[in-house]
Design a protein around this motif. Structure first.
Motif, PDB file in Angstrom:
ATOM      1  N   ALA A  57       0.838  -1.211   0.000  1.00 47.90           N
ATOM      2  CA  ALA A  57       0.000   0.000   0.000  1.00 47.90           C
ATOM      3  C   ALA A  57       0.870   1.257   0.000  1.00 47.90           C
ATOM      4  O   ALA A  57       0.566   2.230  -0.710  1.00 47.90           O
ATOM      5  CB  ALA A  57      -0.934  -0.007   1.206  1.00 47.90           C
ATOM      6  N   ARG A  58       1.957   1.242   0.777  1.00 50.01           N
ATOM      7  CA  ARG A  58       2.864   2.396   0.795  1.00 50.01           C
ATOM      8  C   ARG A  58       3.527   2.592  -0.560  1.00 50.01           C
ATOM      9  O   ARG A  58       3.655   3.716  -1.051  1.00 50.01           O
ATOM     10  CB  ARG A  58       3.934   2.227   1.883  1.00 50.01           C
ATOM     11  N   ILE A  59       3.943   1.508  -1.166  1.00 53.39           N
ATOM     12  CA  ILE A  59       4.581   1.586  -2.488  1.00 53.39           C
ATOM     13  C   ILE A  59       3.595   2.118  -3.522  1.00 53.39           C
ATOM     14  O   ILE A  59       3.940   2.981  -4.329  1.00 53.39           O
ATOM     15  CB  ILE A  59       5.143   0.214  -2.906  1.00 53.39           C
ATOM     16  N   GLU A  60       2.364   1.635  -3.479  1.00 55.41           N
ATOM     17  CA  GLU A  60       1.355   2.114  -4.425  1.00 55.41           C
ATOM     18  C   GLU A  60       1.091   3.599  -4.227  1.00 55.41           C
ATOM     19  O   GLU A  60       0.932   4.340  -5.202  1.00 55.41           O
ATOM     20  CB  GLU A  60       0.066   1.299  -4.278  1.00 55.41           C
ATOM     21  N   VAL A  93       3.941   5.561  -5.715  1.00 60.88           N
ATOM     22  CA  VAL A  93       3.830   5.587  -7.177  1.00 60.88           C
ATOM     23  C   VAL A  93       2.792   6.625  -7.604  1.00 60.88           C
ATOM     24  O   VAL A  93       3.027   7.412  -8.523  1.00 60.88           O
ATOM     25  CB  VAL A  93       3.480   4.185  -7.738  1.00 60.88           C
ATOM     26  N   ARG A  94       1.629   6.648  -6.918  1.00 62.21           N
ATOM     27  CA  ARG A  94       0.600   7.642  -7.247  1.00 62.21           C
ATOM     28  C   ARG A  94       1.131   9.064  -7.030  1.00 62.21           C
ATOM     29  O   ARG A  94       0.904   9.956  -7.856  1.00 62.21           O
ATOM     30  CB  ARG A  94      -0.657   7.411  -6.406  1.00 62.21           C
ATOM     31  N   ARG A  95       1.851   9.273  -5.931  1.00 64.58           N
ATOM     32  CA  ARG A  95       2.424  10.594  -5.640  1.00 64.58           C
ATOM     33  C   ARG A  95       3.427  10.993  -6.728  1.00 64.58           C
ATOM     34  O   ARG A  95       3.425  12.130  -7.193  1.00 64.58           O
ATOM     35  CB  ARG A  95       3.106  10.588  -4.276  1.00 64.58           C
ATOM     36  N   ALA A  96       4.248  10.054  -7.169  1.00 62.33           N
ATOM     37  CA  ALA A  96       5.227  10.334  -8.223  1.00 62.33           C
ATOM     38  C   ALA A  96       4.529  10.646  -9.548  1.00 62.33           C
ATOM     39  O   ALA A  96       4.953  11.543 -10.284  1.00 62.33           O
ATOM     40  CB  ALA A  96       6.182   9.155  -8.383  1.00 62.33           C
ATOM     41  N   GLN A  97       3.452   9.953  -9.833  1.00 57.04           N
ATOM     42  CA  GLN A  97       2.705  10.216 -11.060  1.00 57.04           C
ATOM     43  C   GLN A  97       2.069  11.612 -11.022  1.00 57.04           C
ATOM     44  O   GLN A  97       2.101  12.340 -12.015  1.00 57.04           O
ATOM     45  CB  GLN A  97       1.626   9.151 -11.281  1.00 57.04           C
ATOM     46  N   ARG A  98       1.498  11.987  -9.861  1.00 56.72           N
ATOM     47  CA  ARG A  98       0.909  13.326  -9.724  1.00 56.72           C
ATOM     48  C   ARG A  98       1.975  14.401  -9.906  1.00 56.72           C
ATOM     49  O   ARG A  98       1.751  15.409 -10.568  1.00 56.72           O
ATOM     50  CB  ARG A  98       0.220  13.484  -8.366  1.00 56.72           C
ATOM     51  N   ARG A  99       3.147  14.184  -9.312  1.00 58.18           N
ATOM     52  CA  ARG A  99       4.234  15.160  -9.445  1.00 58.18           C
ATOM     53  C   ARG A  99       4.665  15.269 -10.906  1.00 58.18           C
ATOM     54  O   ARG A  99       4.886  16.355 -11.420  1.00 58.18           O
ATOM     55  CB  ARG A  99       5.421  14.780  -8.583  1.00 58.18           C
TER      56      ARG A  99
END
Length: 131
Positions: A10-13, A16-22
């Protein structure tokens, strides 16, 4: 045992979502930072400086009247104005960064720390992390 693995996934996902938003916001962020300019003008209005987000001088204006006051006067004014304009540019950069990337983005913390270091004169990046 699987609970720990599920939490890690869950933390990794989320990372990944945070990196995609950035990554989605980065072009707007870069364009905004590239557009940051701050200007400072002497009290006599005979010397002016404009800097970019990194504090790089982009415009320097010295009138004939300022030049007639001598090199020391011009030097002192230019240095003071660069400092003032750089602080303003960093503050603008911090506001833009927080607005576009979000207050919780790690880049915001880096820009805020840089602004604070500039204001207090403690540049931890120059001393290997020690102020």
């Amino acid at each position: 045992m699987f609970g720990d693995a599920d939490a890690a996934i869950a933390r990794i996902e989320e990372d990944v979502r945070r990196a995609q938003r950035r990554a989605e916001r980065y072009p707007a962020f870069q364009a905004a930072v590239d557009g940051v300019r701050a200007r400072a003008v002497s009290r006599r209005r005979d010397v002016a400086v404009e800097v970019d987000a990194g504090g790089i001088v982009r415009v320097l204006e010295v009138t004939d009247a300022a030049a007639e006051r001598g090199g020391r006067y011009v030097t002192q004014e230019v240095m003071a104005l660069i400092g003032a304009a750089s602080r303003d540019a960093r503050a603008k950069t911090l506001a833009i960064t927080a607005e576009i990337l979000g207050e919780d983005d790690p880049i915001v913390k880096v820009v805020a720390a840089d602004l604070e270091a500039q204001e207090t004169g403690s540049h931890a990046w120059r001393t290997g992390g020690r102020a």
